[in-house]
Design an enzyme around this catalytic site. Structure first.
Site, PDB file in Angstrom:
ATOM      1  N   ARG A 282       0.815  -1.239   0.000  1.00  0.00           N
ATOM      2  CA  ARG A 282       0.000   0.000   0.000  1.00  0.00           C
ATOM      3  C   ARG A 282       0.838   1.274   0.000  1.00  0.00           C
ATOM      4  NH1 ARG A 282      -3.063  -3.135   3.744  1.00  0.00           N
ATOM      5  NH2 ARG A 282      -4.754  -4.143   2.619  1.00  0.00           N
TER       6      ARG A 282
ATOM      7  N   LYS B 140       3.522  11.235 -11.297  1.00  0.00           N
ATOM      8  CA  LYS B 140       2.641  10.421 -12.139  1.00  0.00           C
ATOM      9  C   LYS B 140       3.356   9.112 -12.421  1.00  0.00           C
ATOM     10  CE  LYS B 140      -0.225  13.624 -14.733  1.00  0.00           C
ATOM     11  NZ  LYS B 140      -0.539  14.144 -16.085  1.00  0.00           N
TER      12      LYS B 140
ATOM     13  N   GLU C  54       9.861  17.713 -24.936  1.00  0.00           N
ATOM     14  CA  GLU C  54       9.183  18.115 -23.690  1.00  0.00           C
ATOM     15  C   GLU C  54       9.734  19.461 -23.198  1.00  0.00           C
ATOM     16  OE1 GLU C  54       6.540  16.558 -22.708  1.00  0.00           O
ATOM     17  OE2 GLU C  54       6.761  14.372 -22.749  1.00  0.00           O
TER      18      GLU C  54
ATOM     19  N   LYS D 283       7.869  22.788 -14.138  1.00  0.00           N
ATOM     20  CA  LYS D 283       7.056  21.629 -13.759  1.00  0.00           C
ATOM     21  C   LYS D 283       6.781  21.625 -12.261  1.00  0.00           C
ATOM     22  CE  LYS D 283       5.798  16.977 -14.322  1.00  0.00           C
ATOM     23  NZ  LYS D 283       5.883  15.724 -15.021  1.00  0.00           N
TER      24      LYS D 283
ATOM     25  N   GLU E 257      -3.852  17.243 -10.939  1.00  0.00           N
ATOM     26  CA  GLU E 257      -4.313  17.631 -12.274  1.00  0.00           C
ATOM     27  C   GLU E 257      -5.818  17.871 -12.350  1.00  0.00           C
ATOM     28  OE1 GLU E 257      -2.231  15.846 -15.673  1.00  0.00           O
ATOM     29  OE2 GLU E 257      -4.162  15.853 -16.698  1.00  0.00           O
TER      30      GLU E 257
ATOM     31  N   ARG F  77      -2.169  21.860 -14.089  1.00  0.00           N
ATOM     32  CA  ARG F  77      -1.214  20.802 -14.463  1.00  0.00           C
ATOM     33  C   ARG F  77      -1.532  20.180 -15.822  1.00  0.00           C
ATOM     34  NH1 ARG F  77       1.489  15.857 -10.930  1.00  0.00           N
ATOM     35  NH2 ARG F  77       2.636  15.026 -12.704  1.00  0.00           N
TER      36      ARG F  77
ATOM     37  N   ASN G  17       0.142  18.643 -20.667  1.00  0.00           N
ATOM     38  CA  ASN G  17      -0.225  17.647 -21.673  1.00  0.00           C
ATOM     39  C   ASN G  17      -0.374  18.236 -23.067  1.00  0.00           C
ATOM     40  OD1 ASN G  17      -0.346  15.423 -19.911  1.00  0.00           O
ATOM     41  ND2 ASN G  17      -2.304  16.160 -19.133  1.00  0.00           N
TER      42      ASN G  17
ATOM     43  N   HIS H 259      -0.215  16.007 -26.088  1.00  0.00           N
ATOM     44  CA  HIS H 259      -0.228  14.617 -25.623  1.00  0.00           C
ATOM     45  C   HIS H 259      -1.492  13.858 -26.044  1.00  0.00           C
ATOM     46  CE1 HIS H 259       3.261  15.887 -23.418  1.00  0.00           C
ATOM     47  NE2 HIS H 259       3.387  14.755 -22.783  1.00  0.00           N
TER      48      HIS H 259
ATOM     49  N   HIS I 276      -0.473  10.677 -27.640  1.00  0.00           N
ATOM     50  CA  HIS I 276      -0.774   9.342 -27.086  1.00  0.00           C
ATOM     51  C   HIS I 276      -1.520   8.501 -28.131  1.00  0.00           C
ATOM     52  CE1 HIS I 276      -0.445  10.594 -22.550  1.00  0.00           C
ATOM     53  NE2 HIS I 276       0.722  10.356 -23.104  1.00  0.00           N
TER      54      HIS I 276
ATOM     55  N   HIS J 160       8.065   8.539 -27.248  1.00  0.00           N
ATOM     56  CA  HIS J 160       7.076   9.431 -26.640  1.00  0.00           C
ATOM     57  C   HIS J 160       7.306  10.882 -27.081  1.00  0.00           C
ATOM     58  CE1 HIS J 160       4.282  11.024 -23.697  1.00  0.00           C
ATOM     59  NE2 HIS J 160       5.238  11.816 -23.225  1.00  0.00           N
TER      60      HIS J 160
HETATM   61  P1  NAD Z   1      12.817   5.270 -22.040  1.00  0.00           P
HETATM   62  O1  NAD Z   1      12.667   5.105 -20.611  1.00  0.00           O
HETATM   63  O2  NAD Z   1      12.318   4.198 -22.940  1.00  0.00           O
HETATM   64  O3  NAD Z   1      14.362   5.542 -22.359  1.00  0.00           O
HETATM   65  C1  NAD Z   1      14.760   5.742 -23.694  1.00  0.00           C
HETATM   66  C2  NAD Z   1      15.906   4.795 -24.093  1.00  0.00           C
HETATM   67  O4  NAD Z   1      17.121   5.295 -23.568  1.00  0.00           O
HETATM   68  C3  NAD Z   1      15.764   3.385 -23.575  1.00  0.00           C
HETATM   69  O5  NAD Z   1      16.235   2.487 -24.540  1.00  0.00           O
HETATM   70  C4  NAD Z   1      16.689   3.391 -22.357  1.00  0.00           C
HETATM   71  O6  NAD Z   1      17.157   2.110 -22.013  1.00  0.00           O
HETATM   72  C5  NAD Z   1      17.804   4.257 -22.862  1.00  0.00           C
HETATM   73  N1  NAD Z   1      18.597   4.937 -21.855  1.00  0.00           N
HETATM   74  C6  NAD Z   1      18.179   5.492 -20.703  1.00  0.00           C
HETATM   75  N2  NAD Z   1      19.158   6.187 -20.136  1.00  0.00           N
HETATM   76  C7  NAD Z   1      20.235   6.062 -20.926  1.00  0.00           C
HETATM   77  C8  NAD Z   1      21.557   6.562 -20.876  1.00  0.00           C
HETATM   78  N3  NAD Z   1      21.940   7.410 -19.913  1.00  0.00           N
HETATM   79  N4  NAD Z   1      22.425   6.226 -21.849  1.00  0.00           N
HETATM   80  C9  NAD Z   1      22.017   5.425 -22.868  1.00  0.00           C
HETATM   81  N5  NAD Z   1      20.771   4.932 -22.996  1.00  0.00           N
HETATM   82  C10 NAD Z   1      19.898   5.259 -22.026  1.00  0.00           C
HETATM   83  O7  NAD Z   1      12.111   6.624 -22.567  1.00  0.00           O
HETATM   84  P2  NAD Z   1      12.015   8.098 -21.967  1.00  0.00           P
HETATM   85  O8  NAD Z   1      11.943   8.988 -23.152  1.00  0.00           O
HETATM   86  O9  NAD Z   1      13.012   8.350 -20.939  1.00  0.00           O
HETATM   87  O10 NAD Z   1      10.596   8.080 -21.238  1.00  0.00           O
HETATM   88  C11 NAD Z   1       9.421   7.862 -21.960  1.00  0.00           C
HETATM   89  C12 NAD Z   1       8.359   7.353 -21.011  1.00  0.00           C
HETATM   90  O11 NAD Z   1       8.117   8.337 -20.014  1.00  0.00           O
HETATM   91  C13 NAD Z   1       7.039   7.063 -21.665  1.00  0.00           C
HETATM   92  O12 NAD Z   1       6.544   5.839 -21.202  1.00  0.00           O
HETATM   93  C14 NAD Z   1       6.149   8.201 -21.216  1.00  0.00           C
HETATM   94  O13 NAD Z   1       4.791   7.840 -21.170  1.00  0.00           O
HETATM   95  C15 NAD Z   1       6.706   8.492 -19.861  1.00  0.00           C
HETATM   96  N6  NAD Z   1       6.454   9.843 -19.375  1.00  0.00           N
HETATM   97  C16 NAD Z   1       5.962   9.967 -18.114  1.00  0.00           C
HETATM   98  C17 NAD Z   1       5.751  11.230 -17.589  1.00  0.00           C
HETATM   99  C18 NAD Z   1       5.294  11.358 -16.166  1.00  0.00           C
HETATM  100  O14 NAD Z   1       4.948  12.473 -15.758  1.00  0.00           O
HETATM  101  N7  NAD Z   1       5.294  10.308 -15.389  1.00  0.00           N
HETATM  102  C19 NAD Z   1       6.030  12.364 -18.351  1.00  0.00           C
HETATM  103  C20 NAD Z   1       6.536  12.201 -19.638  1.00  0.00           C
HETATM  104  C21 NAD Z   1       6.747  10.928 -20.141  1.00  0.00           C
HETATM  105  N1  GLY Z   2       3.830  14.861 -18.024  1.00  0.00           N
HETATM  106  C1  GLY Z   2       2.617  15.454 -17.596  1.00  0.00           C
HETATM  107  C2  GLY Z   2       2.509  15.611 -16.125  1.00  0.00           C
HETATM  108  O1  GLY Z   2       3.380  15.245 -15.385  1.00  0.00           O
HETATM  109  O2  GLY Z   2       1.537  16.127 -15.667  1.00  0.00           O
END
Ligand code: NAD
Ligand code: GLY
Length: 357
Positions: free
Chosen positions: A117, A139, A181, A223, A233, A237, A241, A244, A248, A261
């Site tokens: 939990r 998130k 972003e 942010k 949100e 907030r 998006n 997005h 998405h 992404h």
């Molecule tokens: P990812 O986590 O897939 O990383 C991208 C690639 O880079 C992967 O292959 C990873 O293994 C590699 N990698 C990571 N660090 C590295 C490094 N230092 N050197 C070499 N390779 C490296 O993608 P991302 O762009 O980091 O994140 C995208 C995800 O984040 C999506 O799922 C998206 O929905 C999510 N997201 C979430 C929020 C949130 O607020 N929680 C906001 C934006 C995006």
């Molecule tokens: N990436 C959108 C949020 O964190 O609200």
């Protein structure tokens, strides 16, 4: 090194940005007991796992190494984290550490939200995208075949440690995805930052340390402010998006991992810009400016050519911002100012969707 605070009362936490921050003095204060579960993936583990192990000397560190990719951001692979937590007998005082990009961060955060939990977790984001966006704000979640990030929870980390040096191993295409972003923050909140990005895009793409550090700092600052104002949100907030809802839909349509992404956000933001212009809110010259900046970042400005208006409509209808059956979109009133609204012309939206194929 610079530190910002995400101000959420007794759940406030620091974002530390700089080189060499993956050291014991920065990590250990946020660990509750001797138990630590390091969650990373098969690409990041060989690069940075040892640095983190060194910083965690004296702790009982167990680990989960997930397969790499958006395609594995699902309930099946989330379960691997729970399996290991239970197998190694982690209790409520354990601390999870997410070492990786947004996929690892979102999954680890969600596991931390659910395990017994709710337990603590630390974000160590290793992509530009995760350093400027996903590691901050709490998130967390996974994808469902029917929609991106549809299963998840709000669960704040206890600390974010963004080491800018780790970006040196990031592939160019991933750096660009993160820049999408960063551009978003300029568009929704800060025209001067947008102009700074226009002047400094080459420096960013060449990984100039000062340019990268400033872009991360300013993005996190914006942010953190939005999260402080509206953690769950229900208002401001949602501006984060921008692009997005379209983006998405692109990611889901293409198949998770086919479009990064950030790439989908770039193409989606151009659709939001097109609709904002059709509404008479931003000018055609603004649209050109935005397009030029995405192109300078080597990002796509159009969705996949096989995406029909019907397919967009179908996928967008399950967007999390839909309220009482009505689609709400983030649109721009000018560069540096955005709104969330359902007050857009349906015919204009249709023209935007048709203009893409
Ligand atoms: P990812 O986590 O897939 O990383 C991208 C690639 O880079 C992967 O292959 C990873 O293994 C590699 N990698 C990571 N660090 C590295 C490094 N230092 N050197 C070499 N390779 C490296 O993608 P991302 O762009 O980091 O994140 C995208 C995800 O984040 C999506 O799922 C998206 O929905 C999510 N997201 C979430 C929020 C949130 O607020 N929680 C906001 C934006 C995006
Ligand atoms: N990436 C959108 C949020 O964190 O609200």
């Amino acid at each position: 090194m610079q530190t910002l605070t995400v101000d959420l009362g007794d759940r406030s936490y620091p974002i530390t940005i700089g080189t060499g921050v993956l050291r014991q003095e920065f990590i250990a204060p946020y660990i509750r007991s001797k138990q630590v579960m390091l969650v990373t993936n098969e690409t990041v583990a060989p690069l940075y796992r040892n640095t983190v192990y060194e910083a965690l000397q004296g702790f009982q560190v167990d680990e989960v190494v997930l397969p790499d990719g958006e395609a594995y951001k699902d309930l099946t692979h989330l379960n691997l984290i729970f399996d290991q937590l239970l197998h190694k007998r982690h209790n409520r005082t354990t601390t999870l550490i997410a070492l990786g990009g947004g996929v690892v961060g979102d999954m680890t955060g969600f596991a931390a939200a659910c395990y017994q939990r709710g337990v603590n977790f630390i974000q160590i984001p290793t992509t530009l995208l995760s350093q400027v966006d996903s590691s901050v704000g709490g998130k967390t979640g996974v994808n469902h075949p029917a929609g991106k990030n549809m299963i998840g929870a709000f669960h704040q980390p206890v600390a974010v440690l963004a080491d800018t040096q780790v970006l040196n191993t990031l592939p160019d295409v991933e750096l660009s995805a993160g820049i999408a972003e960063v551009i978003k923050y300029g568009l929704i909140y800060d025209e001067n930052f947008f102009a700074w990005l226009e002047s400094n895009m080459q420096a960013l793409r060449q990984r100039d340390p000062n340019a990268i550090a400033y872009a991360i700092y300013r993005s996190c600052e914006i942010k953190a402010e939005m999260v402080r104002l509206d953690e769950r949100e229900s208002g401001v907030r949602a501006l984060l998006n921008l692009g997005h809802t379209f983006g998405h839909a692109i990611e889901t349509h293409a198949g998770y991992g086919q479009w990064l992404h950030g790439q989908a956000v770039a193409a989606g933001t151009m659709m939001a810009a097109d609709l904002s212009c059709r509404m008479g809110w931003i000018t055609a010259a603004d649209v050109v400016r935005i397009e030029q900046l995405f192109k300078a970042a080597d990002l796509p400005v159009k969705p996949p050519s096989d995406m029909t208006p019907d397919r967009f409509s179908e996928l967008m209808s399950i967007d999390k911002k839909v309220m009482d059956g009505k689609l709400r979109l983030v649109l721009m009133q000018r560069i540096g100012q955005a709104i969330v609204t359902d007050q857009f012309d349906q015919a204009a939206l249709m023209q935007t969707l048709q203009g893409q194929s």
